[in-house]
Design a protein around this motif. Structure first.
Motif, mmCIF file in Angstrom:
data_model
loop_
_atom_site.group_PDB
_atom_site.id
_atom_site.type_symbol
_atom_site.label_atom_id
_atom_site.label_comp_id
_atom_site.label_asym_id
_atom_site.label_seq_id
_atom_site.Cartn_x
_atom_site.Cartn_y
_atom_site.Cartn_z
ATOM 1 N N GLY A 1 -45.625 -48.919 -58.623
ATOM 2 C CA GLY A 1 -44.332 -48.245 -58.767
ATOM 3 C C GLY A 1 -44.452 -46.785 -58.376
ATOM 4 N N CYS A 2 -43.433 -45.993 -58.691
ATOM 5 C CA CYS A 2 -43.455 -44.592 -58.265
ATOM 6 C C CYS A 2 -42.438 -43.792 -59.078
ATOM 7 C CB CYS A 2 -43.109 -44.502 -56.777
ATOM 8 S SG CYS A 2 -43.318 -42.845 -56.096
ATOM 9 N N ILE A 3 -42.739 -42.503 -59.283
ATOM 10 C CA ILE A 3 -41.758 -41.663 -59.985
ATOM 11 C C ILE A 3 -40.729 -41.095 -59.007
ATOM 12 C CG2 ILE A 3 -43.232 -41.023 -61.941
ATOM 13 C CD1 ILE A 3 -43.893 -38.410 -60.506
ATOM 14 N N HIS A 4 -40.965 -41.269 -57.711
ATOM 15 C CA HIS A 4 -40.058 -40.687 -56.714
ATOM 16 C C HIS A 4 -39.065 -41.740 -56.217
ATOM 17 C CE1 HIS A 4 -42.462 -37.133 -56.988
ATOM 18 N NE2 HIS A 4 -43.561 -37.817 -56.690
ATOM 19 N N LYS A 5 -38.089 -41.262 -55.424
ATOM 20 C CA LYS A 5 -36.962 -42.141 -55.096
ATOM 21 C C LYS A 5 -36.635 -42.129 -53.608
ATOM 22 C CE LYS A 5 -34.659 -41.669 -59.517
ATOM 23 N NZ LYS A 5 -33.394 -41.500 -60.186
ATOM 24 N N CYS A 6 -37.622 -42.171 -52.738
ATOM 25 C CA CYS A 6 -37.333 -42.165 -51.303
ATOM 26 C C CYS A 6 -36.500 -43.417 -50.989
ATOM 27 C CB CYS A 6 -38.624 -42.154 -50.502
ATOM 28 S SG CYS A 6 -39.719 -40.820 -51.030
ATOM 29 N N GLY A 7 -35.336 -43.193 -50.384
ATOM 30 C CA GLY A 7 -34.347 -44.266 -50.272
ATOM 31 C C GLY A 7 -34.774 -45.447 -49.428
ATOM 32 N N TRP A 8 -35.709 -45.243 -48.507
ATOM 33 C CA TRP A 8 -36.105 -46.318 -47.587
ATOM 34 C C TRP A 8 -37.302 -47.097 -48.107
ATOM 35 C CZ3 TRP A 8 -40.968 -44.597 -46.648
ATOM 36 C CH2 TRP A 8 -41.158 -43.214 -46.796
ATOM 37 N N CYS A 9 -37.824 -46.718 -49.285
ATOM 38 C CA CYS A 9 -39.120 -47.246 -49.726
ATOM 39 C C CYS A 9 -38.968 -48.371 -50.754
ATOM 40 C CB CYS A 9 -39.940 -46.096 -50.312
ATOM 41 S SG CYS A 9 -41.493 -46.650 -51.025
ATOM 42 N N GLY A 10 -39.608 -49.489 -50.474
ATOM 43 C CA GLY A 10 -39.595 -50.627 -51.398
ATOM 44 C C GLY A 10 -40.537 -50.446 -52.569
ATOM 45 N N GLY A 11 -41.293 -49.333 -52.554
ATOM 46 C CA GLY A 11 -42.187 -49.056 -53.679
ATOM 47 C C GLY A 11 -41.660 -47.935 -54.557
ATOM 48 N N SER A 12 -40.444 -47.466 -54.276
ATOM 49 C CA SER A 12 -39.879 -46.364 -55.070
ATOM 50 C C SER A 12 -39.613 -46.838 -56.499
ATOM 51 C CB SER A 12 -38.567 -45.886 -54.445
ATOM 52 O OG SER A 12 -37.564 -46.856 -54.660
ATOM 53 N N GLY A 13 -39.392 -45.863 -57.392
ATOM 54 C CA GLY A 13 -39.108 -46.217 -58.779
ATOM 55 C C GLY A 13 -37.879 -47.105 -58.894
ATOM 56 N N SER B 1 -51.746 -40.504 -55.925
ATOM 57 C CA SER B 1 -52.105 -39.261 -56.625
ATOM 58 C C SER B 1 -50.865 -38.398 -56.867
ATOM 59 C CB SER B 1 -53.162 -38.484 -55.837
ATOM 60 O OG SER B 1 -52.769 -38.322 -54.510
ATOM 61 N N TYR B 2 -49.793 -38.651 -56.102
ATOM 62 C CA TYR B 2 -48.533 -37.900 -56.290
ATOM 63 C C TYR B 2 -47.768 -38.372 -57.530
ATOM 64 C CZ TYR B 2 -47.533 -42.076 -53.605
ATOM 65 O OH TYR B 2 -47.525 -43.373 -53.158
ATOM 66 N N ASN B 3 -48.295 -39.386 -58.199
ATOM 67 C CA ASN B 3 -47.652 -39.875 -59.423
ATOM 68 C C ASN B 3 -48.430 -39.478 -60.671
ATOM 69 O OD1 ASN B 3 -45.312 -41.321 -58.624
ATOM 70 N ND2 ASN B 3 -46.605 -42.924 -57.767
ATOM 71 N N GLN C 1 -49.616 -36.333 -50.787
ATOM 72 C CA GLN C 1 -49.029 -35.418 -51.766
ATOM 73 C C GLN C 1 -47.530 -35.285 -51.518
ATOM 74 O OE1 GLN C 1 -51.311 -33.256 -54.402
ATOM 75 N NE2 GLN C 1 -51.359 -35.466 -54.142
ATOM 76 N N TYR C 2 -46.764 -35.404 -52.581
ATOM 77 C CA TYR C 2 -45.300 -35.320 -52.484
ATOM 78 C C TYR C 2 -44.854 -33.860 -52.551
ATOM 79 C CZ TYR C 2 -40.411 -36.401 -53.560
ATOM 80 O OH TYR C 2 -39.044 -36.480 -53.535
ATOM 81 N N HIS C 3 -45.404 -33.129 -53.524
ATOM 82 C CA HIS C 3 -45.134 -31.691 -53.642
ATOM 83 C C HIS C 3 -46.280 -30.936 -52.980
ATOM 84 C CE1 HIS C 3 -41.834 -32.287 -56.433
ATOM 85 N NE2 HIS C 3 -42.589 -33.149 -57.092
ATOM 86 N N GLY D 1 -35.212 -38.311 -49.404
ATOM 87 C CA GLY D 1 -35.878 -38.437 -50.705
ATOM 88 C C GLY D 1 -37.009 -37.439 -50.871
ATOM 89 N N ARG D 2 -37.222 -36.589 -49.874
ATOM 90 C CA ARG D 2 -38.281 -35.563 -49.959
ATOM 91 C C ARG D 2 -37.610 -34.201 -50.136
ATOM 92 N NH1 ARG D 2 -43.065 -38.280 -48.236
ATOM 93 N NH2 ARG D 2 -42.636 -40.403 -48.874
ATOM 94 N N GLY D 3 -38.046 -33.205 -49.351
ATOM 95 C CA GLY D 3 -37.356 -31.912 -49.383
ATOM 96 C C GLY D 3 -37.674 -31.061 -50.595
#
Ligand code: SF4
Length: 434
Positions: A232-244, A288-290, A315-317, A352-354
């Motif tokens: 899973g993931c804490i982020h929400k990239c709209g195109w990703c099937g592994g997003s939260g 590691s970004y989670n 890395q997300y941030h 979902g980045r930025g």
């Protein structure tokens, strides 16, 4: 057929044989089918047929073996690539297994997985065929309708349900109590046991010590290991099937992230240390970004013991100075992947980045290099929301600017198209009109 191979497969017996199919079957007769190539990238050692199987095969193998089941893995893709003249039907006819488990994790495998399942069913009509993986979970109701599919094991963690299933098949017990299972009875009726197994931790690390090793004859030895720190993931990239959001949707659960138990992470790093010649291997850490800074420090401390050649982190941030220093301390060949997706902050945010703009990123790169980060790769994508042709070309210009600005340093921008399939369950897949 190769005699050595022939004798290996004639002897192959197992309670379950996990089979990883190529993206396209049979690519040996249709070599023009190479579209998945567009989603592969320079630093991922993978062929256009997606020969890497999901890591879940390895954790399932360990979990089931610990419970005295004989679980084996057949990477059909690699086998067909290494022995292109192989008679696959004759090889499959010779294996003696109780269940075939096929992954449909990434959609790129959809044709290959279904064709392989159909072929196996023709050869072994009485042996059940099971599907599992992210895409299999999402499309479970559709998959079970295929005449050659007997079971779909859904969910992000199927270790315990799989052990229960093998036990039930061995002892002739009823299958109704096995969580997460969608199955057909002898009359062909579809029975849904419901999704109820949602563990809150990942409790099975991978035993990397039994890696097949690098053959001296290999022209392109693969010395890469991929580990995940979570599901899973804490982020929400709209195109990703592994997003939260996708994780909740696909698994029908209320949480977005399941962390790997730290003891299991330590176990994996210890096992990596046992691989002969492990100082020639690269580790790609996924997730590691989670991690909180505290947990990431613990992970880095395990990594520092592993004696690997190099480590890659996504890395997300923009990573904090303290963590950058710890990464370098853990391994002096540390590579960081940043994925702003677009140089344009507006498009980056829509993707979902930025969380940073390009000026902030450039200042951060200067600092990271000063701290001793070995390489920084920056990923841009084509196909992001509201991205025009001009915007893509402006990103290409920006890549050129980066190359000039950091000339002579290991700062490498990449630009590539989004994968050929939009991940099922992702926010964009679910809301195409938005
Ligand atoms: S692409 Fe975004 S949502 Fe998907 S795993 Fe990476 S950070 Fe998480």
């Amino acid at each position: 057929m190769n005699e050595e191979l022939d004798s290996t497969y004639k002897k192959l017996k197992a309670d379950i044989l996990f089979v990883h199919a190529p993206a396209f079957y049979d690519f040996r007769e249709e070599s023009k089918v190479y579209f998945p190539f567009f989603s592969t990238s320079g630093d991922i050692p993978i062929t256009p047929l997606y020969d890497s199987f999901p890591l879940g095969f390895k954790t399932l193998q360990r979990f089931l073996t610990d419970r005295e089941f004989d679980a084996k893995i057949l990477n059909l893709t690699s086998l067909l690539l290494i022995y292109p003249g192989i008679d696959i039907e004759s090889l499959l006819r010779d294996v003696d297994v109780k269940v075939f488990g096929i992954d449909l994790h990434w959609m790129v495998h959809v044709q290959g997985s279904l064709e392989t399942a159909s072929l196996i069913k023709r050869i072994h009509p009485c042996v059940p065929i099971l599907f599992g993986g992210i895409s299999a979970t999402y499309f479970a109701d559709e998959l079970i309708r295929y005449p050659f599919v007997d079971f779909v094991m859904r969910g992000y963690d199927t270790h315990l349900p799989m052990a229960k299933l093998l036990e039930a098949l061995k002892e002739g017990l009823a299958l109704k109590a096995i969580p997460n299972l969608l199955w057909k009875d002898k009359q062909g009726n579809i029975i849904d046991n419901g999704l109820s197994h949602f563990p809150s931790n990942m409790l099975t690390g991978i035993d990397w010590s039994n890696m097949p090793g690098v053959s001296k004859k290999s022209l392109f030895p693969i010395t890469d290991i991929v580990t995940v720190e979570n599901s899973g993931c804490i982020h929400k990239c709209g195109w990703c099937g592994g997003s939260g959001d996708a994780f909740k949707r696909i698994n029908r659960c209320s949480h977005t992230l399941v962390q790997k138990d730290m003891a299991q992470y330590e176990y994996e790093m210890k096992k990596i240390k046992e691989i002969p010649g492990n100082d020639t291997y690269n580790l790609y850490t996924c997730g590691s970004y989670n991690q909180s800074d505290d947990r990431l420090e613990s992970i880095l401390s395990c990594i520092s013991e592993s004696n690997l050649k190099s480590i890659i982190y996504d890395q997300y941030h923009l990573t904090s100075d303290d963590i950058l220093k710890s990464m370098v301390k853990a391994n002096d060949k540390t590579v960081i992947n940043l994925s702003p997706q677009s140089h344009d902050l507006r498009i980056s945010k829509l993707s979902g980045r930025g969380s940073y703009n390009m000026e902030e990123m450039e200042r951060w790169i200067e600092r990271a290099l000063e701290f001793g980060i070995f390489e920084i790769d920056i990923w841009f994508f084509i196909g992001m929301p509201e991205q025009s042709e001009k915007s893509v070309l402006d990103t290409v210009d920006y890549c050129n600017k980066i190359l000039n600005h950091f000339k002579g340093k290991r700062v490498i921008p990449y630009i590539c198209p989004m994968i050929p399939f939009l991940d099922p369950g992702s926010t964009f897949f679910e809301n195409p009109g938005r």
